[in-house]
Write a protein that holds these residues in place. Structure first.
Motif, PDB file in Angstrom:
ATOM      1  N   VAL A   1     -12.781 -30.427  28.036  1.00  0.00           N
ATOM      2  CA  VAL A   1     -11.794 -29.551  28.681  1.00  0.00           C
ATOM      3  C   VAL A   1     -12.518 -28.734  29.740  1.00  0.00           C
ATOM      4  CG1 VAL A   1      -9.982 -27.822  28.394  1.00  0.00           C
ATOM      5  CG2 VAL A   1     -10.520 -29.377  26.508  1.00  0.00           C
ATOM      6  N   THR A   2     -12.046 -28.792  30.948  1.00  0.00           N
ATOM      7  CA  THR A   2     -12.681 -28.022  32.030  1.00  0.00           C
ATOM      8  C   THR A   2     -12.128 -26.595  32.047  1.00  0.00           C
ATOM      9  OG1 THR A   2     -11.010 -28.770  33.602  1.00  0.00           O
ATOM     10  CG2 THR A   2     -13.008 -30.090  33.395  1.00  0.00           C
ATOM     11  N   ASN A   3     -12.786 -25.739  32.775  1.00  0.00           N
ATOM     12  CA  ASN A   3     -12.349 -24.337  32.840  1.00  0.00           C
ATOM     13  C   ASN A   3     -11.075 -24.177  33.659  1.00  0.00           C
ATOM     14  OD1 ASN A   3     -14.408 -23.172  31.312  1.00  0.00           O
ATOM     15  ND2 ASN A   3     -15.784 -23.134  33.082  1.00  0.00           N
ATOM     16  N   GLY A   4     -10.307 -23.166  33.260  1.00  0.00           N
ATOM     17  CA  GLY A   4      -9.138 -22.788  34.045  1.00  0.00           C
ATOM     18  C   GLY A   4      -9.561 -21.870  35.185  1.00  0.00           C
ATOM     19  N   GLY A   5      -8.548 -21.498  35.981  1.00  0.00           N
ATOM     20  CA  GLY A   5      -8.839 -20.584  37.081  1.00  0.00           C
ATOM     21  C   GLY A   5      -8.571 -19.152  36.660  1.00  0.00           C
ATOM     22  N   THR A   6      -8.172 -18.336  37.608  1.00  0.00           N
ATOM     23  CA  THR A   6      -7.866 -16.937  37.342  1.00  0.00           C
ATOM     24  C   THR A   6      -6.364 -16.710  37.514  1.00  0.00           C
ATOM     25  OG1 THR A   6     -10.036 -16.215  38.088  1.00  0.00           O
ATOM     26  CG2 THR A   6      -8.277 -14.560  38.084  1.00  0.00           C
ATOM     27  N   ILE A   7      -5.769 -16.111  36.517  1.00  0.00           N
ATOM     28  CA  ILE A   7      -4.362 -15.747  36.602  1.00  0.00           C
ATOM     29  C   ILE A   7      -4.295 -14.260  36.972  1.00  0.00           C
ATOM     30  CG2 ILE A   7      -2.173 -15.529  35.367  1.00  0.00           C
ATOM     31  CD1 ILE A   7      -3.169 -17.766  33.502  1.00  0.00           C
ATOM     32  N   THR A   8      -3.632 -13.957  38.073  1.00  0.00           N
ATOM     33  CA  THR A   8      -3.568 -12.574  38.542  1.00  0.00           C
ATOM     34  C   THR A   8      -2.165 -12.012  38.316  1.00  0.00           C
ATOM     35  OG1 THR A   8      -5.267 -13.001  40.205  1.00  0.00           O
ATOM     36  CG2 THR A   8      -3.868 -11.061  40.536  1.00  0.00           C
ATOM     37  N   LEU A   9      -2.121 -10.889  37.611  1.00  0.00           N
ATOM     38  CA  LEU A   9      -0.847 -10.173  37.406  1.00  0.00           C
ATOM     39  C   LEU A   9      -0.922  -8.908  38.232  1.00  0.00           C
ATOM     40  CD1 LEU A   9      -0.501 -10.638  33.533  1.00  0.00           C
ATOM     41  CD2 LEU A   9       0.603 -11.955  35.351  1.00  0.00           C
ATOM     42  N   ASP A  10      -0.275  -8.887  39.380  1.00  0.00           N
ATOM     43  CA  ASP A  10      -0.329  -7.732  40.271  1.00  0.00           C
ATOM     44  C   ASP A  10       1.051  -7.516  40.887  1.00  0.00           C
ATOM     45  OD1 ASP A  10      -2.058  -9.504  42.999  1.00  0.00           O
ATOM     46  OD2 ASP A  10      -0.092  -9.804  42.069  1.00  0.00           O
ATOM     47  N   ASN A  11       1.026  -6.892  41.999  1.00  0.00           N
ATOM     48  CA  ASN A  11       2.317  -6.607  42.649  1.00  0.00           C
ATOM     49  C   ASN A  11       3.149  -7.868  42.820  1.00  0.00           C
ATOM     50  OD1 ASN A  11       2.383  -3.853  42.938  1.00  0.00           O
ATOM     51  ND2 ASN A  11       1.740  -3.822  45.084  1.00  0.00           N
ATOM     52  N   ASN A  12       2.475  -8.954  43.079  1.00  0.00           N
ATOM     53  CA  ASN A  12       3.221 -10.195  43.293  1.00  0.00           C
ATOM     54  C   ASN A  12       3.919 -10.678  42.023  1.00  0.00           C
ATOM     55  OD1 ASN A  12       2.491 -10.428  46.013  1.00  0.00           O
ATOM     56  ND2 ASN A  12       0.537 -11.397  45.458  1.00  0.00           N
ATOM     57  N   SER A  13       3.426 -10.208  40.913  1.00  0.00           N
ATOM     58  CA  SER A  13       4.023 -10.618  39.633  1.00  0.00           C
ATOM     59  C   SER A  13       5.043  -9.604  39.148  1.00  0.00           C
ATOM     60  CB  SER A  13       2.924 -10.762  38.582  1.00  0.00           C
ATOM     61  OG  SER A  13       1.905 -11.617  39.021  1.00  0.00           O
ATOM     62  N   ALA A  14       5.277  -8.538  39.900  1.00  0.00           N
ATOM     63  CA  ALA A  14       6.141  -7.458  39.424  1.00  0.00           C
ATOM     64  C   ALA A  14       7.497  -7.488  40.126  1.00  0.00           C
ATOM     65  CB  ALA A  14       5.454  -6.110  39.659  1.00  0.00           C
ATOM     66  N   ASP A  15       8.520  -7.155  39.380  1.00  0.00           N
ATOM     67  CA  ASP A  15       9.876  -7.012  39.921  1.00  0.00           C
ATOM     68  C   ASP A  15      10.473  -5.751  39.288  1.00  0.00           C
ATOM     69  OD1 ASP A  15      12.962  -9.015  39.819  1.00  0.00           O
ATOM     70  OD2 ASP A  15      12.457  -7.106  40.811  1.00  0.00           O
ATOM     71  N   PRO A  16      10.318  -4.643  39.923  1.00  0.00           N
ATOM     72  CA  PRO A  16      10.769  -3.383  39.312  1.00  0.00           C
ATOM     73  C   PRO A  16      12.269  -3.358  39.030  1.00  0.00           C
ATOM     74  CG  PRO A  16      10.134  -3.050  41.605  1.00  0.00           C
ATOM     75  CD  PRO A  16       9.718  -4.427  41.244  1.00  0.00           C
ATOM     76  N   THR A  17      13.043  -4.161  39.703  1.00  0.00           N
ATOM     77  CA  THR A  17      14.487  -4.186  39.417  1.00  0.00           C
ATOM     78  C   THR A  17      14.763  -4.854  38.076  1.00  0.00           C
ATOM     79  OG1 THR A  17      14.839  -6.315  40.520  1.00  0.00           O
ATOM     80  CG2 THR A  17      14.963  -4.338  41.890  1.00  0.00           C
ATOM     81  N   ALA A  18      13.772  -5.606  37.600  1.00  0.00           N
ATOM     82  CA  ALA A  18      13.951  -6.315  36.332  1.00  0.00           C
ATOM     83  C   ALA A  18      13.162  -5.676  35.212  1.00  0.00           C
ATOM     84  CB  ALA A  18      13.523  -7.760  36.502  1.00  0.00           C
ATOM     85  N   GLY A  19      12.469  -4.589  35.480  1.00  0.00           N
ATOM     86  CA  GLY A  19      11.691  -3.935  34.435  1.00  0.00           C
ATOM     87  C   GLY A  19      10.229  -3.931  34.809  1.00  0.00           C
ATOM     88  N   ASP A  20       9.399  -3.673  33.790  1.00  0.00           N
ATOM     89  CA  ASP A  20       7.977  -3.548  34.107  1.00  0.00           C
ATOM     90  C   ASP A  20       7.180  -4.770  33.671  1.00  0.00           C
ATOM     91  OD1 ASP A  20       6.265  -1.687  31.481  1.00  0.00           O
ATOM     92  OD2 ASP A  20       7.827  -3.211  31.345  1.00  0.00           O
ATOM     93  N   VAL A  21       7.854  -5.891  33.508  1.00  0.00           N
ATOM     94  CA  VAL A  21       7.140  -7.126  33.139  1.00  0.00           C
ATOM     95  C   VAL A  21       6.330  -7.621  34.330  1.00  0.00           C
ATOM     96  CG1 VAL A  21       7.402  -9.546  32.463  1.00  0.00           C
ATOM     97  CG2 VAL A  21       8.865  -7.789  31.433  1.00  0.00           C
ATOM     98  N   LEU A  22       5.109  -7.949  34.055  1.00  0.00           N
ATOM     99  CA  LEU A  22       4.233  -8.555  35.056  1.00  0.00           C
ATOM    100  C   LEU A  22       4.080 -10.044  34.721  1.00  0.00           C
ATOM    101  CD1 LEU A  22       1.394  -5.878  35.067  1.00  0.00           C
ATOM    102  CD2 LEU A  22       3.438  -5.953  36.521  1.00  0.00           C
ATOM    103  N   GLY A  23       4.511 -10.898  35.647  1.00  0.00           N
ATOM    104  CA  GLY A  23       4.430 -12.336  35.414  1.00  0.00           C
ATOM    105  C   GLY A  23       5.732 -12.883  34.865  1.00  0.00           C
TER     106      GLY A  23
ATOM    107  N   PHE B   1      -9.596  -9.578  32.098  1.00  0.00           N
ATOM    108  CA  PHE B   1      -9.513  -9.827  30.656  1.00  0.00           C
ATOM    109  C   PHE B   1      -9.900 -11.299  30.454  1.00  0.00           C
ATOM    110  CE2 PHE B   1      -7.481  -5.899  29.265  1.00  0.00           C
ATOM    111  CZ  PHE B   1      -6.925  -5.411  30.439  1.00  0.00           C
ATOM    112  N   ASP B   2     -11.094 -11.498  29.891  1.00  0.00           N
ATOM    113  CA  ASP B   2     -11.644 -12.849  29.768  1.00  0.00           C
ATOM    114  C   ASP B   2     -11.271 -13.474  28.424  1.00  0.00           C
ATOM    115  OD1 ASP B   2     -14.517 -11.610  31.430  1.00  0.00           O
ATOM    116  OD2 ASP B   2     -12.975 -12.931  32.270  1.00  0.00           O
TER     117      ASP B   2
END
Lengths: 167, 170
Positions: free
Chosen positions: B41-63, B159-160
Motif C-alpha cells: 500500500v503506497t502513501n496517501g497525500g494530504t487532506i486539507t480542511l480549511d476555508n475551502n472545506s467550510a460552508d458557514p450557511t450549513a454549519g461548522d462542518v469542515l469537509g 494530524f498524522d
C-alpha cells in the motif's frame, strides 16, 4: 673323437645358420561398438513464494531459474545426432510452466505449459561424433497464485527424460 | 588364410549388425510453491480542511475532503478466501480534535471509519472475499471531515495518521 668333433661342428653350424623364414597370418579383431552415452544430473529446487510475487503486476509467480543440472554426452555415429527432452512424470494439480535450456543448444524450450505436458522438444541438434561435456542445464518455472492455490508450501516434482536421436 | 579371411568377415558383419540404440537419461527438478501473501500500500497525500472545506450557511462542518493518491496491491495463493482490514495504528489523541477519517479500497468498496471523535477504531474490514489471485493497484481513498468547534487550532496544524492494512484468512 673325430666323430664327436664332427658332431659338435655340425651342431655349431646348425645353430649359427640362420633359420629359414616362416610366416603365418593371424587375425586381430578390433571391435568398435556403437558409443551412445548420455547422462543428465538432477536440477535443484525452484521456489515460487513471496519473493517471486509482485502484486502490483498481477498474480504471476516467477519465473525463477535453476542451473544445477549438468549434461554429458558422447557418441561415435558417423551421422550427427540430436538430444530431445520431455517431461515423463508430471505431478499435475498446478498451472506451473516449466522450461529447459541446454548451454550451447537450441535455446529455451517449454516442457510444461500451464500445467500441461508439452510434446518432445529438441534441446541440442547437429551433434557430430565426439563429446559434449559438463553442459549447464537451466530449468525455469513460473505459475500463478490463482492457478496453483495451496494450503501451505507444496512441492511438485517433475521428471525430464533426455534422449539421443539421429538427426 | 581362408580361415583368417572368414573370421575377419564375420567380425566385420558383427560390428555392422549391432543396432544403434538411443541413449536416455532422466533428470528431476522440484518446484516448490510457497505461501504467497503479499500486500503493498503506497502513501496517501494530504487532506486539507480549511476555508475551502467550510460552508458557514450549513454549519461548522469542515469537509468532507478526500485523497485518492494511495494504491493497494495484494496477492495470495491460499486455497481459502482472505480479507484485508484497515486500522489507524498511529493517530492523534482523541482529545482536542473531532476528525473523522474513513478509508475506501477500490471504487466499489465501502468506506470504513478508522478514526473518529472517540479516537482510533478497531481494525475494520476494508475488502472481503478475496480468492487466490491478485488485486492490483486498487485506488485507496481517504476521506476526512471535522468541525470548526471540535478541532480548534491556533494555526495550520497537521494530524498524522498511519493506517495499517492486514491480510487475514476470512
Amino acid at each position: 673323437m673325430r666323430g664327436l668333433l664332427g658332431a659338435l661342428l655340425w651342431l655349431a653350424l646348425a645353430c649359427a645358420a640362420p633359420a629359414s623364414a616362416a610366416s603365418v597370418g593371424a587375425s586381430a579383431l578390433v571391435k568398435v561398438p556403437a558409443v551412445d552415452l548420455l547422462s543428465v544430473s538432477d536440477g535443484g529446487t525452484i521456489v515460487l513464494d513471496n519473493a517471486a510475487a509482485d502484486p502490483q503486476a498481477g498474480d504471476d509467480l516467477g519465473p525463477v531459474a535453476d542451473s544445477t543440472a549438468r549434461l554429458n554426452y558422447t557418441h561415435n555415429s558417423p551421422t550427427a545426432k540430436k538430444l530431445t527432452a520431455q517431461v515423463t512424470a508430471n505431478p499435475g494439480g498446478s498451472d506451473i510452466t516449466l522450461t529447459v535450456s541446454v548451454a550451447g543448444g537450441t535455446g529455451e524450450k517449454t516442457l510444461v505449459d500451464a500445467g500441461a505436458t508439452a510434446a518432445v522438444q529438441d534441446v541440442y541438434t547437429n551433434i557430430p561424433a565426439g563429446a559434449l561435456s559438463d553442459l549447464s542445464v537451466t530449468y525455469k518455472a513460473s505459475a500463478t497464485a490463482h492457478g496453483t492455490p495451496v494450503s501451505g508450501p507444496t512441492s511438485f516434482v517433475f521428471t525430464i527424460t533426455f534422449t539421443s536421436v539421429s538427426s | 588364410m581362408k580361415k583368417v579371411l572368414a573370421l575377419s568377415l564375420v567380425a566385420a558383419l558383427l560390428v555392422s549388425a549391432f543396432p544403434v540404440l538411443a541413449a536416455t537419461a532422466t533428470s528431476n527438478v522440484t518446484v516448490t510453491i510457497g505461501a504467497v501473501d503479499k500486500l503493498v500500500v503506497t502513501n496517501g497525500g494530504t487532506i486539507t480542511l480549511d476555508n475551502n472545506s467550510a460552508d458557514p450557511t450549513a454549519g461548522d462542518v469542515l469537509g468532507p475532503a478526500t485523497d485518492s493518491t494511495a494504491r493497494l496491491s495484494f496477492v495470495h495463493n491460499k486455497n481459502v478466501n482472505k480479507k484485508i482490514t484497515a486500522e489507524a495504528t498511529t493517530a492523534p489523541a482523541a482529545a482536542g480534535n473531532d476528525i473523522q477519517l474513513e478509508v475506501q479500497v477500490g471504487a466499489a468498496g465501502s468506506f470504513v471509519t478508522v478514526y473518529d471523535d472517540n479516537g482510533a477504531a478497531a481494525a475494520q474490514d476494508a475488502v472481503t472475499g478475496i480468492a487466490a489471485g491478485a488485486l492490483s493497484n486498487q485506488v485507496v481513498t481517504y476521506r476526512a471531515r471535522a468541525t470548526a468547534a471540535g478541532t480548534p487550532v491556533s494555526a495550520a496544524t497537521n494530524f498524522d495518521f498511519t493506517i495499517t492494512f492486514t491480510s487475514v484468512d476470512q
